[in-house]
Design an enzyme around this catalytic site. Structure first.
Site: not given
Lengths: 249, 212
Positions: B82, B193, B195
């Site tokens: 990001c 993202h 994650e």
């Protein structure tokens, strides 16, 4: 269209609320959060319904626990008043914070927070109560306290101040399963060009159809999934049928 | 044992990231100084918030030269996520013009649409399918199983690359082609993202760690 599961929290419990008033304990929020993750929820909202009232916060632990095995975005709200509060929530694993009461009490807060953490991390949470045909008032302290602030004006002001998203909850519809307040949603989306999440009232798949005609980016669902009335899978399928863009899960 | 280092310079939700990396079965370390950074086997540069603030934090911790040495001279694997991806670029036009790390040539620019649709909103917050550049799909590319899978994006700015060969995958937001994964050999960046992108995100991380 994002399909978002909302978990209202009181102390360490997931609760069912109606008109934002906590009614009864549903269960362990972390178990429900994991279930919604595995069923394809696009995002989770954890909202501490009493934090702002009693100045305490049991959310950190719940969010920390959730971030151990859930890999989708979390928005967390309830009792966040300052950069320090926000830091603690982000350090627990939150991606976005939702601000309502503190923003009304300190009209500069959204600006301060968005400058520090970026607009994309700041969700303006609006609790709206209908006062007449085309007018809604912003409430704070979980729908208990009126403010005299007009919802549309408030949304516009905070969009200018750097809010990145709006979580719009209809107090009148919340927990009733009677459908979203579409007039409310329309009046906000036509005034403000920020991503908007519609919350309060989802009760049947037809509600997805109604809301799909509005310029809404996410629908927020609570009771219907907590009590297994409708599962996330059928909600996503419905959205797909309607031609909405749905996450390829 | 193989390990992954996450640069902890006060900018990002590193708890979730740590947990997601651990799903690959690797050890995770946080690092915040030059020495540990340079000794990493695989470095993740996270980041949320404003570009200028993040660059200032890197400067204060004296990490800018170390990041360049790590990725350009030592040529060790690095993944920017990001804002972390955007920091890899030459410069940014977010709130004025600011210098970036200049590890991949390009600029960080506001996402802009020519269509004037009310459905085009900034920040861009959504799950988007990513499409791999066609010329890459035939090659032996570590990520290509993830073609047309959805990932979570949340951003207002995006990469504008000087060298089109650095583009690996993109997503389509209205009329805007958003660079989703960029790469120059050992240097990788993703706008979304991983994650926070469910099992696909975990798969992406696992694939990236093959570079160790």
């Amino acid at each position: 269209m994002r399909i978002i599961a909302r978990l209202d929290i009181k102390n360490f419990n997931l609760i069912k609320s109606r008109n934002l008033e906590g009614l009864k304990v549903v269960g362990n929020p972390n178990l429900y959060a994991s279930k919604y993750y595995s069923e394809g929820a696009d995002e989770l909202i954890f909202m501490d319904l009493v934090a702002s009232l009693y100045n305490r916060n049991s959310l950190y632990e719940i969010v920390k626990q959730a971030s151990k095995n859930i890999f989708i975005p979390f928005t967390v709200g309830g009792g966040i008043r300052s950069i320090d509060d926000a830091l603690k929530i982000f350090d627990s694993g939150a991606d976005k914070i939702a601000i309502n009461t503190a923003a009304i009490k300190d009209p500069n807060l959204v600006k301060v927070l968005s400058k520090r953490f970026g607009s994309q991390a700041i969700v303006l949470s609006i609790e709206a109560k209908k006062i007449n045909e085309k007018k809604w008032e912003a409430y704070i302290e979980c729908g208990r306290q009126d403010t005299g602030v007009d919802v549309v004006d408030w949304a516009k002001k905070n969009a200018d101040n750097g809010a990145g998203e709006i979580l719009l909850t209809s107090i009148d519809q919340e927990g009733t399963s009677k459908g979203f307040d579409c007039d409310l949603i329309e009046s906000v989306t036509s005034a403000v060009n920020l991503p908007l999440l519609a919350s309060g009232g989802f009760g049947s798949l037809n509600d997805i159809e109604k809301v799909s005609k509005l310029n809404v980016d996410g629908v927020v669902i609570a009771d219907a999934i907590h009590f297994n009335k409708i599962n996330l899978h059928s909600i996503k399928n419905k959205a797909k049928e309607l031609g909405l863009k749905v996450r390829n899960f | 044992m193989k390990s992954v280092s996450i640069l902890d310079y006060g900018c990002g939700n590193i708890l979730s990231l740590k947990r997601a990396v651990m799903e690959s079965g690797l050890d995770v370390k946080f690092c915040n100084d030059e020495k540990n950074l340079l000794e990493s086997n695989f470095l993740i540069l996270p980041g949320v918030g404003a570009f200028e603030n993040a660059m200032n934090l890197l400067k204060q911790s004296n990490l800018i030269d170390a990041l360049k040495e790590y990725s350009l001279i030592k040529k060790k694997p690095i993944l920017g996520i990001c804002l972390g991806m955007q920091l890899l670029l030459t410069k940014s036009y977010e709130m004025g013009e600011n210098q970036g790390l200049d590890i991949i040539k390009g600029a960080n620019i506001l996402i802009k649409s020519n269509l004037k649709s009310p459905k085009f909103k900034i920040p861009h917050i959504d799950w988007e399918e990513i499409y791999f550049c066609k010329n890459l799909l035939s090659k032996d590319l570590i990520f290509k199983d993830l073609d047309r899978k959805s990932f979570y994006f949340v951003h207002s700015y995006m990469a504008s690359l000087e060298n089109p060969e650095n583009l690996v995958a993109y997503s389509q937001y209205h009329d805007v082609k958003i660079p989703a994964i960029i790469q120059s050999n050992n240097i990788i960046g993703c706008q979304f993202h991983p994650e926070k992108s469910g099992t696909n995100g975990l798969k992406l991380l696992e694939s990236a760690f093959k570079l160790i």
